[in-house]
Enzyme design. Structure first.
Site, PDB file in Angstrom:
ATOM      1  N   TYR A  34       0.850  -1.199   0.000  1.00 49.10           N
ATOM      2  CA  TYR A  34       0.000   0.000   0.000  1.00 49.10           C
ATOM      3  C   TYR A  34       0.884   1.248   0.000  1.00 49.10           C
ATOM      4  O   TYR A  34       0.640   2.204  -0.741  1.00 49.10           O
ATOM      5  CB  TYR A  34      -0.926   0.020   1.211  1.00 49.10           C
ATOM      6  N   SER A 116      -3.463  13.690   6.915  1.00 49.51           N
ATOM      7  CA  SER A 116      -4.493  13.149   6.037  1.00 49.51           C
ATOM      8  C   SER A 116      -5.809  12.971   6.783  1.00 49.51           C
ATOM      9  O   SER A 116      -5.830  12.646   7.977  1.00 49.51           O
ATOM     10  CB  SER A 116      -4.046  11.794   5.474  1.00 49.51           C
ATOM     11  N   TYR A 139     -10.533  15.632   2.864  1.00 51.83           N
ATOM     12  CA  TYR A 139     -11.399  14.914   1.932  1.00 51.83           C
ATOM     13  C   TYR A 139     -12.832  15.094   2.421  1.00 51.83           C
ATOM     14  O   TYR A 139     -13.069  15.234   3.626  1.00 51.83           O
ATOM     15  CB  TYR A 139     -11.072  13.414   1.915  1.00 51.83           C
ATOM     16  N   THR A 165      -7.269  18.152  -1.932  1.00 49.90           N
ATOM     17  CA  THR A 165      -6.759  17.330  -3.031  1.00 49.90           C
ATOM     18  C   THR A 165      -7.849  17.165  -4.077  1.00 49.90           C
ATOM     19  O   THR A 165      -8.962  16.734  -3.762  1.00 49.90           O
ATOM     20  CB  THR A 165      -6.310  15.955  -2.503  1.00 49.90           C
ATOM     21  N   LYS A 263      -4.081  20.730  -4.003  1.00 54.64           N
ATOM     22  CA  LYS A 263      -3.084  19.696  -4.315  1.00 54.64           C
ATOM     23  C   LYS A 263      -3.612  18.786  -5.421  1.00 54.64           C
ATOM     24  O   LYS A 263      -4.765  18.365  -5.394  1.00 54.64           O
ATOM     25  CB  LYS A 263      -2.794  18.876  -3.046  1.00 54.64           C
ATOM     26  N   HIS A 287      -0.363  12.658  -7.174  1.00 54.69           N
ATOM     27  CA  HIS A 287      -0.741  11.758  -6.081  1.00 54.69           C
ATOM     28  C   HIS A 287       0.263  10.608  -5.937  1.00 54.69           C
ATOM     29  O   HIS A 287      -0.095   9.480  -5.610  1.00 54.69           O
ATOM     30  CB  HIS A 287      -2.144  11.186  -6.312  1.00 54.69           C
TER      31      HIS A 287
END
Length: 395
Positions: A34, A116, A139, A165, A263, A287
Site C-alpha cells: 500500500y 491526512s 477529503y 486534493t 493539491k 498523487h
C-alpha cells in the site's frame, strides 16, 4: 540511542532507499505494498523518480561557503527546511505512532506536517505533537456535514491551513492492493481475511504492536452527524465518496477563513482555476503515481504550472522526492518547497518516529551538501541558472 534509532543508523541506512527493505521486513505485505505501490502499471510512479535524471546541475566551483541556509517561507510560516511531510493515509497501520510520530518529528526539525483525513489519530493530538505548522488535508468523506465539523475542529486547535486534493474523483486501481488483500485487511469479514492471514502472521512484531494499539482504528476526524466516527474502510471506497469539485472548493472557502492549498494540479488550466477559487498555494502533484497512471511526472508538469501562475501564488511540488538533489532540482525549477510522502513513510514503517527523524536528517544533510557542491549559499538563491533543463520541456 534507542533500539529503533540503531536500526536505521548509518551505515545500515544511508539513503532513503535503504529504508525499504527494513520496512518490507517489519510490516505485512499488504501494508508495505500500500505504501510502496502505485496505480495500474506504475508507469507514473517510476517516472516521478526517473525524471530527475533528465535535469542536470550547473555548479559554481571554487566557492567556499561557511554555511548554507536551508530555510524558506511557506504561506508566511518560516521553515528550517524547504520540504514538508506530505499527507499519508493509514499511517497508523505502518506504525502505532503514525501521524502523531510524524508530526512530532517534523516539528522537531522545524518544518511542517500535513495530516491526512484518513488518519488513525485525532487531529487534536497531531496538532499538539508539533511546535511547527500543521496543515489538514481535507477529503469530503462523510459528506459536507462531517467536513464542516472537521474544519471547525481544525480551527479550534490551531491547524494552520487546509490542503484540498482535487485528483480523487475515484481511486486509481492499485493492483498490488487487490492482489495482497488490503481491502480485506481493512474492512473485510473474518472469512475474507483467511487467505491473507499468512502475510499477517509472518510479521509477529508488527502484529503485537497492532493489538497493543487496540487493533484497527476508525477515522476519528470524520464524525458523521447522527452516526459518529466513520469506520475505517478500504481506500477505494473512501475516495469514491469524497470527490471534490470546484463548487466544493468555493464552499470550503466560505467555511474556512485560513489559507487553502490545492493539491493535485498538473495543468495550467487547473492552476488558473485554483487561483480563481482563492487558493493561497498549489502543489503540482500526481498523487505519487497512485491515481491516473500515464500522467506526466510532477517535475515535468512544474514548468507549465509556474508559467500560468506567474508568481501570483506559491507553488509547491510533490512526487518522486528521494534525495536532497531532487529537492534542489525542484527548487531550481521554481518550486517554493516540496512535499515528501514516501520518503518519510518508509522510515515510519521501518522504525516509527526514529525512522522519520532519520529520513528528515538524510534529506537535510543531502540538501546542505548539494548546495555546497553547487556553490550556492541559500535555497532562496537556487534558480534555473543552476540546472540544465531539456529543451524539449519548453517553458
Amino acid at each position: 540511542m534507542t533500539r529503533s534509532s540503531r536500526a536505521v543508523a548509518s551505515p545500515r541506512v544511508v539513503s532513503i532507499d535503504d529504508f525499504r527493505p527494513i520496512a518490507r521486513h517489519r510490516v505485512p505485505k499488504p501494508v508495505f505494498d500500500y505504501l510502496d505501490g502505485g496505480a495500474e502499471g506504475e508507469v507514473t510512479l517510476r517516472e516521478n523518480c526517473r525524471i530527475f535524471n533528465d535535469v542536470t546541475f550547473r555548479p559554481r566551483h571554487a566557492v567556499a561557503l561557511a554555511n548554507c541556509s536551508l530555510s524558506t517561507r511557506v504561506l508566511g510560516f518560516e521553515l528550517s527546511l524547504p520540504f514538508l511531510l506530505a499527507p499519508v493515509g493509514y499511517s497508523r497501520l505502518m506504525h502505532p505512532g503514525g501521524e502523531v510520530a510524524a508530526a512530532h518529528a517534523a516539528g522537531k526539525a522545524g518544518t511542517g506536517y500535513i495530516l491526512s483525513t484518513i488518519s488513525g489519530h485525532k487531529l487534536e493530538d497531531v496538532r499538539a505533537a508539533s511546535p511547527g505548522p500543521v496543515f489538514y488535508q481535507l477529503y469530503l468523506m462523510g459528506g459536507r456535514g462531517a467536513a464542516e465539523a472537521a474544519i471547525e475542529r481544525a480551527r479550534l486547535v490551531g491547524i494552520n491551513a487546509l490542503v484540498v486534493t482535487i485528483d480523487t474523483p475515484v481511486a486509481g486501481i492499485r493492483e498490488r492492493d487487490y492482489r495482497n488483500g488490503m481491502r480485506e485487511l481493512i474492512s473485510g469479514g473474518p472469512f475474507e481475511k483467511i487467505p491473507f492471514l499468512p502475510q499477517i502472521l509472518s510479521r509477529p512484531g508488527w502484529l503485537v504492536d497492532y493489538f497493543l494499539d487496540g487493533g484497527l482504528p476508525g477515522l476519528p476526524n470524520v464524525i458523521v452527524p447522527g452516526k459518529g466516527p466513520l469506520p475505517l474502510i478500504d481506500v477505494a471506497a473512501a475516495l469514491a465518496e469524497s470527490a471534490v469539485t470546484w463548487a466544493d472548493l468555493r464552499w470550503i472557502r466560505e467555511v474556512w477563513k485560513g489559507p487553502i492549498i490545492v493539491k493535485g494540479v498538473l495543468t495550467a488550466d487547473d492552476a488558473r482555476r485554483s487561483m480563481d477559487e482563492g487558493a493561497a498555494a498549489i502543489s503540482v502533484s500526481n498523487h505519487g503515481g497512485r491515481q491516473l497512471d500515464g500522467v506526466p511526472a510532477s517535475l515535468r508538469a512544474l514548468p507549465e504550472v509556474l508559467e500560468a501562475v506567474q508568481d501570483r501564488i506559491e507553488v509547491l511540488m510533490d512526487g518522486g522526492i528521494r534525495r536532497g538533489t531532487d529537492i534542489a532540482k525542484a527548487l531550481c525549477m521554481g518550486a517554493r518547497a516540496v512535499l515528501c510522502g514516501r520518503a518519510y513513510a518508509y522510515g515510519l514503517a521501518a522504525a516509527g518516529e526514529a525512522g522519520v527523524d532519520r529520513a528528515i536528517e538524510i534529506l537535510r544533510v543531502d540538501l546542505d551538501r548539494t548546495l555546497r557542491l553547487l556553490g550556492c549559499p541559500s535555497v532562496a538563491q537556487l534558480d534555473r541558472s543552476y540546472v540544465n533543463v531539456p529543451k524539449s520541456w519548453g517553458n
